[in-house]
Design a protein around this motif. Structure first.
Motif, PDB file in Angstrom:
ATOM      1  N   LYS A  67      52.876  40.289  35.508  1.00  0.00           N
ATOM      2  CA  LYS A  67      54.317  40.458  35.353  1.00  0.00           C
ATOM      3  C   LYS A  67      54.931  39.144  34.888  1.00  0.00           C
ATOM      4  O   LYS A  67      54.526  38.070  35.339  1.00  0.00           O
TER       5      LYS A  67
ATOM      6  N   TRP B 238      50.161  35.092  32.805  1.00  0.00           N
ATOM      7  CA  TRP B 238      50.307  36.543  32.741  1.00  0.00           C
ATOM      8  C   TRP B 238      49.793  37.143  31.438  1.00  0.00           C
ATOM      9  O   TRP B 238      49.742  38.358  31.296  1.00  0.00           O
TER      10      TRP B 238
ATOM     11  N   GLU C  67      56.301  44.408  33.515  1.00  0.00           N
ATOM     12  CA  GLU C  67      54.986  44.384  34.164  1.00  0.00           C
ATOM     13  C   GLU C  67      54.058  45.355  33.441  1.00  0.00           C
ATOM     14  O   GLU C  67      54.414  46.506  33.196  1.00  0.00           O
TER      15      GLU C  67
END
Length: 86
Positions: free
Chosen positions: A34, A10, A82
């Motif tokens: 996220k 991520w 996120e």
């Protein structure tokens, strides 16, 4: 002080202190990515957003945050973040 960096799917995090009174990290989340759902049992977390925008979920509440906002996450609370645009 020695900085530790770890790449993740991520994004990445940079850690500046660990297992002291506080652990200091800068977490970079790539656009559209996220973090996995987190549940710290023994600590609360303080987040300050250095860029924007992002969406955070703390417990059952989801909010949009922007640069400069600060959030405290109580211990034993599910949470995630996120990155939205960048």
């Amino acid at each position: 002080m020695k900085k530790y960096t770890e790449n993740r799917p991520w994004g990445k995090f940079e850690q500046f202190t660990h297992n002291e009174i506080s652990t200091v990290k800068i977490i970079t989340v790539n656009a559209g990515q996220k973090l996995s759902l987190q549940y710290p049992q023994h600590r609360e977390e303080f987040w300050r957003f250095l860029d924007n925008p992002a969406k955070i979920t703390i417990g059952k509440k989801t909010i949009r945050v922007k640069k400069g906002q600060e959030v405290v996450i109580p211990k034993k609370t599910l949470h995630t973040v996120e990155a939205l645009d960048k």
